[in-house]
Enzyme design. Structure first.
Site, mmCIF file in Angstrom:
data_model
loop_
_atom_site.group_PDB
_atom_site.id
_atom_site.type_symbol
_atom_site.label_atom_id
_atom_site.label_comp_id
_atom_site.label_asym_id
_atom_site.label_seq_id
_atom_site.Cartn_x
_atom_site.Cartn_y
_atom_site.Cartn_z
ATOM 1 N N ILE A 137 0.868 -1.175 0.000
ATOM 2 C CA ILE A 137 0.000 0.000 0.000
ATOM 3 C C ILE A 137 0.906 1.227 0.000
ATOM 4 O O ILE A 137 2.085 1.140 0.342
ATOM 5 C CB ILE A 137 -0.977 0.018 1.206
ATOM 6 C CG1 ILE A 137 -0.235 -0.120 2.534
ATOM 7 C CG2 ILE A 137 -2.029 -1.064 1.065
ATOM 8 C CD1 ILE A 137 -1.148 -0.090 3.753
ATOM 9 N N ASP A 138 0.367 2.354 -0.400
ATOM 10 C CA ASP A 138 1.165 3.572 -0.502
ATOM 11 C C ASP A 138 1.701 4.002 0.859
ATOM 12 O O ASP A 138 1.134 3.670 1.903
ATOM 13 C CB ASP A 138 0.326 4.709 -1.084
ATOM 14 C CG ASP A 138 -0.144 4.439 -2.502
ATOM 15 O OD1 ASP A 138 0.556 3.704 -3.220
ATOM 16 O OD2 ASP A 138 -1.206 4.960 -2.880
#
Length: 314
Positions: A137-138
């Site tokens: 995920i970012d």
């Protein structure tokens, strides 16, 4: 200095009908599609013993032998960074990533990442691709990530991702008042001008996001989203495509501008929220060793909860 890695795999039946280059990008996620295309064109990818063009439509079940020329990199070192461990056994680890923590080392972030923390916690992960991390995920997205602790578990979890059977739900706060939920089925590719961004583009990789409204505010909406695919920035791109970009998203949502008429407290809360309002809230997977279905939940972190409280206070 570069080295040659010989990688073998069987293309899953779920990828039948895909172009060869797209299928290989799913089978070998450590490499970019452009690099895989170069290797295919150069004869470095043998499919059932044959050299085929990138556009060849695969049937599923083919055996691929890839001669991957990779740049040698210094080994990632373990670091004593706190981890929020939600679940752990001999083959699987689930962590709750805080906002602001980079997942993998890269240019500008060689250390201080989640992978560094994982290698300190479980040094045996050094023998697995990407330290056992099978998805990401970012940096500024919070929430749940699964980590394989054995090669067998890694293979099983990657296959579940490719088959789109991993359950992933997110909570996001978006700009504007959404009237109802729905599905975005729109392909995603790199932006034609800004290569650091992604966009909905014809000919891009298939991307499907399901969403439903959880809570409405006068100028914002809290939504729960379920990913069917896992493209880079998928939720951020799809919500911006609907003209409901995520609150705090500097890449796809523009400068933070609180709506006219909101209270000073709410305006300050919106301007002060320094990341995209996105949280990986639920993760479900078939355990790679036991075969049992497991699911985990994560409450929104403090900054997200405080922003919601400010919206509810008006």
């Amino acid at each position: 200095m570069n080295s040659i890695r010989i990688l073998t795999a069987e293309i899953p039946m779920a990828l039948a009908g895909q172009r060869l280059d797209r299928a290989l990008s799913a089978v070998f996620p450590d490499f970019t599609r452009s690099r895989l295309q170069d290797w295919i064109k150069g004869g470095a990818a043998m499919v059932d013993g044959m050299v085929l063009p990138p556009k060849h439509r695969i049937l599923g079940g083919e055996r691929v032998v890839l001669r991957a020329e990779v740049e040698s990199k210094a080994a990632v070192q373990g670091e004593a960074i706190p981890l929020a461990i939600v679940y752990e056994d001999a083959s699987l680890l689930v962590v709750d990533k805080p906002p602001g923590l980079v997942v993998h080392p890269a240019a500008g972030h060689r250390d201080g990442t989640l992978q560094n923390a994982l290698l300190h916690h479980a040094p045996q992960l050094a023998g697995l691709p990407r330290g056992g991390l099978v998805h990401r995920i970012d940096k500024d997205t919070s929430g749940l990530l699964m980590v394989a602790k054995t090669l067998e578990a890694h293979k099983g979890l990657v296959e579940q991702l490719q088959a789109r059977t991993v359950h992933r739900e997110y909570l996001a706060l978006v700009q504007g008042a959404m009237t109802a939920g729905g599905t975005v089925d729109a392909p995603i590719a790199r932006h034609p001008v800004d290569r650091k961004r992604f966009a909905v583009r014809e000919g891009g990789r298939p991307a499907v996001t399901h969403f439903r409204v959880v809570e409405r505010f006068p100028h914002h909406t809290l939504v729960r989203l379920k990913l069917e695919t896992g493209r880079t920035h998928q939720i951020r791109v799809h919500m911006a495509h609907l003209r409901h970009p995520l609150v705090g998203d500097p890449v796809y949502g523009g400068r933070p501008r609180p709506p006219a008429g909101v209270s000073p407290a709410l305006g300050a809360a919106l301007r002060g929220f320094g990341r995209q309002a996105l949280h990986a809230a639920a993760l479900g997977v078939v355990h790679p060793e036991t075969g049992d279905y497991c699911q985990w939940q994560s409450p929104v972190p403090e900054d997200f909860a405080a922003l919601l409280a400010a919206l509810r206070a008006g």
